[in-house]
Write a protein that holds these residues in place. Sequence first.
Motif, PDB file in Angstrom:
ATOM      1  N   LYS A  74      11.557 -10.295 -42.841  1.00 33.91           N
ATOM      2  CA  LYS A  74      11.786 -10.492 -41.480  1.00 33.91           C
ATOM      3  C   LYS A  74      12.005 -12.230 -41.283  1.00 33.91           C
ATOM      4  N   GLU A  75      11.631 -12.935 -42.532  1.00 34.34           N
ATOM      5  CA  GLU A  75      11.931 -14.423 -42.542  1.00 34.34           C
ATOM      6  C   GLU A  75      13.428 -14.824 -42.905  1.00 34.34           C
ATOM      7  N   GLU A  76      13.761 -14.180 -44.045  1.00 36.23           N
ATOM      8  CA  GLU A  76      15.144 -14.012 -43.746  1.00 36.23           C
ATOM      9  C   GLU A  76      16.248 -13.800 -42.806  1.00 36.23           C
ATOM     10  N   ALA A  77      15.983 -12.404 -41.857  1.00 36.02           N
ATOM     11  CA  ALA A  77      16.315 -12.840 -40.308  1.00 36.02           C
ATOM     12  C   ALA A  77      16.467 -14.021 -39.381  1.00 36.02           C
ATOM     13  N   ASP A  78      15.470 -14.422 -39.413  1.00 42.46           N
ATOM     14  CA  ASP A  78      14.503 -15.681 -38.112  1.00 42.46           C
ATOM     15  C   ASP A  78      15.811 -16.655 -39.269  1.00 42.46           C
ATOM     16  N   ALA A  79      15.991 -17.257 -40.246  1.00 39.23           N
ATOM     17  CA  ALA A  79      16.873 -17.752 -40.871  1.00 39.23           C
ATOM     18  C   ALA A  79      18.067 -18.182 -40.957  1.00 39.23           C
ATOM     19  N   TRP A  80      18.374 -16.800 -40.677  1.00 40.78           N
ATOM     20  CA  TRP A  80      20.062 -16.385 -39.986  1.00 40.78           C
ATOM     21  C   TRP A  80      19.581 -17.057 -38.833  1.00 40.78           C
ATOM     22  N   HIS A  81      19.168 -16.143 -38.246  1.00 38.70           N
ATOM     23  CA  HIS A  81      18.850 -16.838 -36.387  1.00 38.70           C
ATOM     24  C   HIS A  81      19.344 -18.037 -35.889  1.00 38.70           C
ATOM     25  N   LEU A  82      18.481 -19.011 -36.605  1.00 36.31           N
ATOM     26  CA  LEU A  82      18.166 -20.659 -37.342  1.00 36.31           C
ATOM     27  C   LEU A  82      19.879 -21.488 -37.539  1.00 36.31           C
ATOM     28  N   ALA A  83      20.182 -20.467 -38.435  1.00 35.71           N
ATOM     29  CA  ALA A  83      21.085 -20.491 -39.286  1.00 35.71           C
ATOM     30  C   ALA A  83      22.446 -20.438 -38.196  1.00 35.71           C
ATOM     31  N   GLY A  84      23.027 -19.547 -37.240  1.00 39.44           N
ATOM     32  CA  GLY A  84      23.211 -18.930 -36.535  1.00 39.44           C
ATOM     33  C   GLY A  84      23.529 -20.393 -35.411  1.00 39.44           C
ATOM     34  N   LEU A  85      22.301 -20.303 -34.136  1.00 49.25           N
ATOM     35  CA  LEU A  85      22.187 -21.030 -33.385  1.00 49.25           C
ATOM     36  C   LEU A  85      22.246 -22.669 -33.872  1.00 49.25           C
ATOM     37  N   GLU A  86      22.360 -23.198 -35.179  1.00 54.75           N
ATOM     38  CA  GLU A  86      22.976 -24.619 -36.171  1.00 54.75           C
ATOM     39  C   GLU A  86      24.477 -25.148 -36.236  1.00 54.75           C
ATOM     40  N   ASN A  87      25.051 -23.913 -35.944  1.00 59.52           N
ATOM     41  CA  ASN A  87      26.104 -23.932 -36.151  1.00 59.52           C
ATOM     42  C   ASN A  87      27.513 -23.302 -35.225  1.00 59.52           C
ATOM     43  N   GLY A  88      26.762 -22.702 -33.826  1.00 57.14           N
ATOM     44  CA  GLY A  88      27.929 -22.829 -33.023  1.00 57.14           C
ATOM     45  C   GLY A  88      27.673 -20.927 -32.262  1.00 57.14           C
ATOM     46  N   GLY A  89      26.444 -20.520 -32.976  1.00 59.70           N
ATOM     47  CA  GLY A  89      26.722 -19.036 -32.420  1.00 59.70           C
ATOM     48  C   GLY A  89      25.091 -19.107 -30.852  1.00 59.70           C
ATOM     49  N   VAL A  90      25.614 -18.235 -30.289  1.00 61.51           N
ATOM     50  CA  VAL A  90      24.587 -18.374 -29.345  1.00 61.51           C
ATOM     51  C   VAL A  90      23.965 -17.195 -29.047  1.00 61.51           C
ATOM     52  N   ARG A  91      22.191 -16.931 -28.864  1.00 55.94           N
ATOM     53  CA  ARG A  91      21.951 -15.853 -28.450  1.00 55.94           C
ATOM     54  C   ARG A  91      21.713 -14.981 -27.529  1.00 55.94           C
ATOM     55  N   CYS A  92      21.726 -13.644 -27.849  1.00 62.01           N
ATOM     56  CA  CYS A  92      22.320 -12.493 -27.028  1.00 62.01           C
ATOM     57  C   CYS A  92      20.620 -11.586 -27.313  1.00 62.01           C
ATOM     58  N   GLU A  93      21.005 -10.433 -26.333  1.00 64.46           N
ATOM     59  CA  GLU A  93      19.791  -9.354 -26.514  1.00 64.46           C
ATOM     60  C   GLU A  93      18.681 -10.063 -26.971  1.00 64.46           C
ATOM     61  N   ASP A  94      17.874  -9.484 -26.957  1.00 67.37           N
ATOM     62  CA  ASP A  94      15.836  -9.884 -26.780  1.00 67.37           C
ATOM     63  C   ASP A  94      16.164 -10.784 -27.807  1.00 67.37           C
ATOM     64  N   PRO A  95      14.967 -12.082 -27.959  1.00 64.62           N
ATOM     65  CA  PRO A  95      14.654 -13.078 -29.225  1.00 64.62           C
ATOM     66  C   PRO A  95      14.890 -11.634 -30.116  1.00 64.62           C
ATOM     67  N   PRO A  96      14.367 -11.793 -31.535  1.00 65.95           N
ATOM     68  CA  PRO A  96      14.685 -11.418 -32.645  1.00 65.95           C
ATOM     69  C   PRO A  96      13.315 -10.953 -32.971  1.00 65.95           C
ATOM     70  N   GLY A  97      12.212  -9.688 -32.637  1.00 66.75           N
ATOM     71  CA  GLY A  97      12.012  -9.509 -33.725  1.00 66.75           C
ATOM     72  C   GLY A  97      11.607  -7.809 -33.968  1.00 66.75           C
ATOM     73  N   MET A  98      10.558  -6.836 -33.616  1.00 69.87           N
ATOM     74  CA  MET A  98      10.723  -5.632 -34.408  1.00 69.87           C
ATOM     75  C   MET A  98      11.204  -4.909 -32.798  1.00 69.87           C
ATOM     76  N   ARG A  99      11.695  -3.889 -33.740  1.00 70.23           N
ATOM     77  CA  ARG A  99      12.289  -2.651 -32.290  1.00 70.23           C
ATOM     78  C   ARG A  99      12.071  -1.868 -33.045  1.00 70.23           C
TER      79      ARG A  99
END
Length: 126
Positions: A74-99
């Motif tokens: 989960k921590e690696e997925a969160d780090a991936w998400h943060l790295a994306g946001l800090e480098n021009g990525g845009v949020r989509c779908e629900d926030p990171p979490g369990m499905r």
Amino acid sequence: MFSHIMVGTDDIQRAKAFYDAVLGSLGHKPGVIDEKGRCFYFTKTGVFAISKPINGKSACHANGGTIGFTANSKEEADAWHLAGLENGGVRCEDPPGMRDGVTGKYYLAYLRDPDGNKICALHQVG
């Protein structure tokens, strides 16, 4: 099953900076640019690549398409998400979490890359 996945971009250097950051957060080496200006990320299980469209038209994203990258926690997925946001990525779908999925529970994080491609980091729980 897959040999490679390639997405289009109109700006190789911008896309490379984005994918170097998000894939680097998952432990992958920076992309390698070939003689044609395409960028490749080589792994044991396949290749991810970015390229300007060969037909000379503008890049566009696939409607309904998603490219998923494996996260080891989960921590690696969160780090991936943060790295994306800090480098021009845009949020989509629900926030990171369990499905809940067909084969169990997943921790998912979704983004759109700078060219609008929908990508996600997936950690299968348990």
